[in-house]
Scaffold this active site. Sequence first.
Site, short mmCIF file in Angstrom:
data_model
loop_
_atom_site.label_atom_id
_atom_site.label_comp_id
_atom_site.label_asym_id
_atom_site.label_seq_id
_atom_site.Cartn_x
_atom_site.Cartn_y
_atom_site.Cartn_z
N SER A 142 1.81 3.34 1.89
CA SER A 142 2.94 4.15 1.45
C SER A 142 3.06 5.36 2.37
O SER A 142 2.13 5.69 3.12
CB SER A 142 2.71 4.62 0.01
OG SER A 142 3.63 5.63 -0.38
N TYR A 155 -2.27 8.11 -6.82
CA TYR A 155 -1.51 7.22 -5.94
C TYR A 155 -1.93 7.44 -4.49
O TYR A 155 -2.14 6.47 -3.74
CB TYR A 155 -0.01 7.50 -6.12
CG TYR A 155 0.90 6.48 -5.50
CD1 TYR A 155 1.03 5.20 -6.03
CD2 TYR A 155 1.67 6.80 -4.37
CE1 TYR A 155 1.89 4.28 -5.46
CE2 TYR A 155 2.52 5.89 -3.80
CZ TYR A 155 2.64 4.62 -4.34
OH TYR A 155 3.48 3.70 -3.78
#
Length: 280
Positions: A142, A155
């Site tokens: 990401s 995350y």
Amino acid sequence: MRDFSNRVAAITGAGSGIGRALGCALARQGAHLALSDIDEAGLAETVRQCEGYGVKITSTRLDVADRDAVYGWADDVVAEHGRVNLIVNNAGVALGATVEGMSYEDFEWLMNINFWGVVYGTKAFLPHLKAAGEGHIVNTSSLFGLLGIPSQSTYNSTKFAVRGFTEALREELEVVRSPVSATCVHPGGIKTNIARSARVHDSVKSFGVVDLEKSRRDFEKAFRVTAEDAAETILRGVQRNARRVLVGMDAHALDMLQRLLPGHYHGLVAAAARRTLHNA
């Protein structure tokens, strides 16, 4: 792998978003598909959209956090298709929470899917890719695998882990001159449902977020890149054997920020968060 025609591609998280777009793009280029997702309805819709290109498509309900299930799926893919040339470990979930506010249960839930799911998929498919004589592993990290963001520590942890794991894997494959390679993908804001389906803890209100649903909607509005465009960027990266693929201008911009100010960007991010809190 410069040509996907008549190759066999396995994709996790294929029930929506980038996974679905990758399936459709690969089908158009003549690749046979082994699709998986925990969302059976979404997976069925992806299969429907990928049909009509004369390629073989199989689908499996799969929880990537289940190691035995992932290994079983890898074996089934080879049994059904004869071989596998590409694995895209794409399945992922999101969580917004402060370090202090997050629960261990949520942290483990996220880690089991976002990180261990990638590890299981890589290790389960790698022997099959080698046996095929040509293969590629695509692991989805990401933008948040490039720099830390307040409320995204969990995350961030999973996506930084995917990045380190994939970069080390690529190096190992190169050391032994393997016929298999690996690419780490860092999408920015992509128009998918990951933000809509994310878990958000009340602890993020400490940053001035009063209406969590409004914040979620506003966050989604900032997404500019479609899943289809992201898929094309990723596949071009595979074709040129790229080590890293950045998707979206935000990913490119923040990657540059981290490169130029590796020891100072944290202060800029914290200052921006303080302004948000002050203006709340």
